[in-house]
Write a protein that holds these residues in place. Structure first.
Motif, short mmCIF file in Angstrom:
data_model
loop_
_atom_site.label_atom_id
_atom_site.label_comp_id
_atom_site.label_asym_id
_atom_site.label_seq_id
_atom_site.Cartn_x
_atom_site.Cartn_y
_atom_site.Cartn_z
N ALA A 47 59.23 33.48 33.38
CA ALA A 47 60.24 33.55 32.31
C ALA A 47 60.95 32.21 32.15
CB ALA A 47 61.25 34.66 32.61
N ALA A 48 61.28 31.56 33.26
CA ALA A 48 61.98 30.27 33.20
C ALA A 48 61.09 29.21 32.57
CB ALA A 48 62.40 29.84 34.60
N LEU A 49 59.81 29.25 32.89
CA LEU A 49 58.89 28.27 32.33
C LEU A 49 58.63 28.54 30.84
CD1 LEU A 49 56.36 27.84 35.28
CD2 LEU A 49 58.13 26.24 34.55
N ARG A 50 58.63 29.78 30.45
CA ARG A 50 58.50 30.09 29.01
C ARG A 50 59.67 29.53 28.23
NH1 ARG A 50 56.44 35.13 30.71
NH2 ARG A 50 58.50 36.09 30.53
N LEU A 51 60.87 29.68 28.79
CA LEU A 51 62.05 29.13 28.12
C LEU A 51 61.95 27.61 28.01
CD1 LEU A 51 65.73 30.12 28.45
CD2 LEU A 51 65.12 27.73 28.78
N ALA A 52 61.51 26.96 29.11
CA ALA A 52 61.38 25.50 29.09
C ALA A 52 60.38 25.05 28.03
CB ALA A 52 60.97 25.00 30.47
N ALA B 16 60.14 36.81 42.12
CA ALA B 16 60.12 35.35 41.93
C ALA B 16 59.04 34.95 40.93
CB ALA B 16 59.89 34.64 43.26
N LEU B 17 57.91 35.64 40.98
CA LEU B 17 56.82 35.35 40.05
C LEU B 17 57.26 35.65 38.61
CD1 LEU B 17 53.89 34.36 40.40
CD2 LEU B 17 53.17 36.75 40.39
N THR B 18 57.88 36.79 38.42
CA THR B 18 58.35 37.18 37.09
C THR B 18 59.42 36.22 36.59
OG1 THR B 18 57.88 39.51 37.54
CG2 THR B 18 59.42 39.04 35.76
N ALA B 19 60.37 35.88 37.46
CA ALA B 19 61.46 34.97 37.07
C ALA B 19 60.94 33.57 36.77
CB ALA B 19 62.52 34.91 38.17
N THR B 20 59.98 33.12 37.55
CA THR B 20 59.40 31.79 37.35
C THR B 20 58.69 31.70 36.00
OG1 THR B 20 59.14 31.34 39.71
CG2 THR B 20 57.68 30.14 38.22
N GLU C 20 58.57 38.44 51.00
CA GLU C 20 59.55 37.73 50.18
C GLU C 20 58.98 36.47 49.56
OE1 GLU C 20 63.01 36.95 52.44
OE2 GLU C 20 63.60 39.06 52.65
N GLY C 21 57.87 35.96 50.13
CA GLY C 21 57.30 34.73 49.60
C GLY C 21 58.13 33.52 49.98
N ASP C 22 57.73 32.37 49.44
CA ASP C 22 58.37 31.11 49.82
C ASP C 22 59.15 30.44 48.69
OD1 ASP C 22 57.72 31.10 52.51
OD2 ASP C 22 55.79 30.10 52.19
N LEU C 23 59.37 31.15 47.60
CA LEU C 23 60.20 30.60 46.53
C LEU C 23 61.38 31.52 46.31
CD1 LEU C 23 60.29 28.24 44.38
CD2 LEU C 23 59.49 29.96 42.76
N PRO C 24 62.55 31.15 46.79
CA PRO C 24 63.72 32.02 46.60
C PRO C 24 64.13 32.10 45.13
CG PRO C 24 64.38 29.94 47.61
CD PRO C 24 62.88 29.95 47.58
N LEU C 25 64.64 33.24 44.74
CA LEU C 25 65.10 33.40 43.36
C LEU C 25 66.18 32.37 43.00
CD1 LEU C 25 65.26 37.28 42.99
CD2 LEU C 25 63.86 35.72 41.65
#
Length: 467
Positions: A395-400, A389-393, A337-342
């Motif tokens: 995407a979120a940074l691209r938007l920012a 989480a990697l994919t979502a991160t 699951e890693g250490d960064l929750p969605l």
């Protein structure tokens, strides 16, 4: 995404709703092309760029006009001083302006009209004002009669009641509170370009130009007009008067104005030795991304104190962003699951967009970004990020970055090939237990400002701040 802007006209924060659903028609005052633009101008252009990008993220189509004032007192004076044509003189500074905004990653807008290319539209606007009794002629020039427009002063708050009949001003720029009839069309003078018109030979006044171009390209009523706070009076006040007097319709629904930039706590001035263009800063070796970061780091309605300490801090902030992006680029997905929750990614996206929706609060948006980057780095230091989480991160940074435009580009093709080769050589030396060579490579990279991090996911490198 609901947006709220502080409207200079109403003096309050308002929920933004365009006149036509899904479409924003926006006019932003561009440069007077008589010299290189300075960092105060560029702060305004970056604010307007963030505004444009935010509108697009909110789902709007944007039709934007940024005018190029290529004829006014300053451009004529400059061309005459050099003994060249107005076109040759202004072409040079128009090219420089585009180089500067491209360097600062400002998106190109839909229209960049030159004032000299819209003379017929200006003549038509004066004709309409003349028909409705808002003008008078004196010594070959045509003036707007302020007393004929009861709404004069509604943007700036100036009181027109004290104007003396016949008091007028020919200058394109004049002092605040100086309420006088302003010139629409200037009589031809020796050594100045002129056009033949029904009301005599001459050239346009500065205030007339923006109204004519805005109406011609965007329509008689538009959604947003933005610029620096120094333009509220007389320029924007005069735009309202001549536009609404001619059309009988509200000219602009929402007026947005960016505050001044000062330098080391003082007003920027050549005489004070604190006057800088973008070119001056680049010649000193400063990163254009750090300059853009600093220019947008303070909300547009607050004064920005430009200091070289703040520019160094912006440089460090951009490097930190780049280092995190590089780590993300090379980090494999965690097996678990890693250490960064969605939920942390969702929380960042919500806070970032909420900050922008709150009258373009870029300081709050940047704070949300750095808080999120800390969480990402903490996760990379431990068990990493899951694939989701990697994919979502990313995407979120691209938007920012789609709004901020300050992220360094990090792709496989653009990373430093020599650094990568040295990192690989060190890994091979460690594998054969040649620790002396491995340590020598680490030291060599450190001397170049490159720090290595041996993580559970492999060796990651990052640049450290430069003096």
């Amino acid at each position: 995404m609901e947006l709220f802007f502080t409207n200079t006209l109403t003096r309050r924060a308002e929920r933004f709703e365009p006149l036509s659903p899904g479409l924003v028609r926006m006019y932003t005052c561009g440069p007077t092309v008589y010299n290189y633009v300075h960092i105060g101008n560029l702060r305004t252009f970056v604010f307007e760029d963030v505004l444009r990008r935010t509108l697009k993220v909110a789902g709007y189509q944007v039709q934007q006009v940024m005018n190029l004032t290529d004829i006014d007192d300053k451009t004529i004076r400059g061309a005459n001083a050099e003994g060249v044509s107005l076109r040759e003189y202004t072409d040079r500074y128009i090219a420089a302006f585009f180089e500067d905004i491209d360097t600062l990653r400002c998106e190109r807008v839909e229209y960049y009209p030159r004032a000299t290319e819209f003379i017929p539209q200006m003549v038509e606007l004066i004709r309409k004002l003349e028909e409705k009794g808002h003008t008078y002629q004196l010594e070959g020039s045509t003036y707007f009669r302020i007393a004929s427009f009861p709404g004069y002063g509604k943007l700036s708050g100036v009181d027109p009641s004290g104007i003396k009949p016949g008091a007028r001003v020919d200058a394109d720029e004049y002092e605040k509170e100086d309420v006088r009839d302003f010139v629409l069309w200037k009589a031809a003078r020796p050594g100045e370009p002129f056009w033949e018109t029904p009301f005599g030979p001459g050239r346009p006044g500065w205030h007339l130009e923006c109204s004519a171009m805005a109406i011609a390209l965007l329509g008689e009523s538009i959604d947003i007009h933005a610029g620096g706070v120094d333009l509220v009076f007389p320029h924007h006040e005069n735009e309202i008067a001549q536009s609404e007097a001619a059309t009988g319709k509200p000219f602009v629904k929402c007026w947005l104005h960016g505050e001044h930039l000062i330098v080391e706590g003082q007003k920027m001035a050549k005489s004070a030795g604190n006057f800088y263009t973008l070119r001056d800063l680049l010649e000193r070796g400063h990163d254009p991304l750090a300059i853009r970061y600093l220019l947008l780091s303070v909300p547009y309605r607050q004064k920005l104190n430009f200091t070289f300490d703040a520019l160094q801090a912006a440089t460090a902030a951009v490097e930190r962003i780049g280092n995190t992006l590089r780590r993300l680029h090379y980090a494999p997905a965690a097996s678990g699951e890693g250490d960064l929750p969605l939920a942390a990614v969702t929380e960042f996206s919500h806070e970032f967009q909420s900050a922008l929706a709150d009258d373009l609060n870029t300081a709050r948006a940047l704070a949300a970004l750095h808080t999120f980057l800390t969480k990402v780095n903490q996760a990379l230091d431990s068990n990493g990020l899951s694939q989701d989480a990697l994919t979502a991160t990313k995407a979120a940074l691209r938007l920012a970055n789609g709004v901020l435009g300050v992220f360094p580009e990090v792709t496989s093709e653009q990373v430093d090939a020599e650094v990568e080769a040295l990192v690989q050589q060190r890994a091979e030396a460690r594998a054969r237990k040649d620790f002396a060579t491995a340590d020598a490579i680490r030291q060599k990279l450190l001397e170049r400002g490159i720090v290595l991090e041996d993580t559970p996911h492999g060796t990651i490198w990052r640049r450290v701040g430069r003096g």
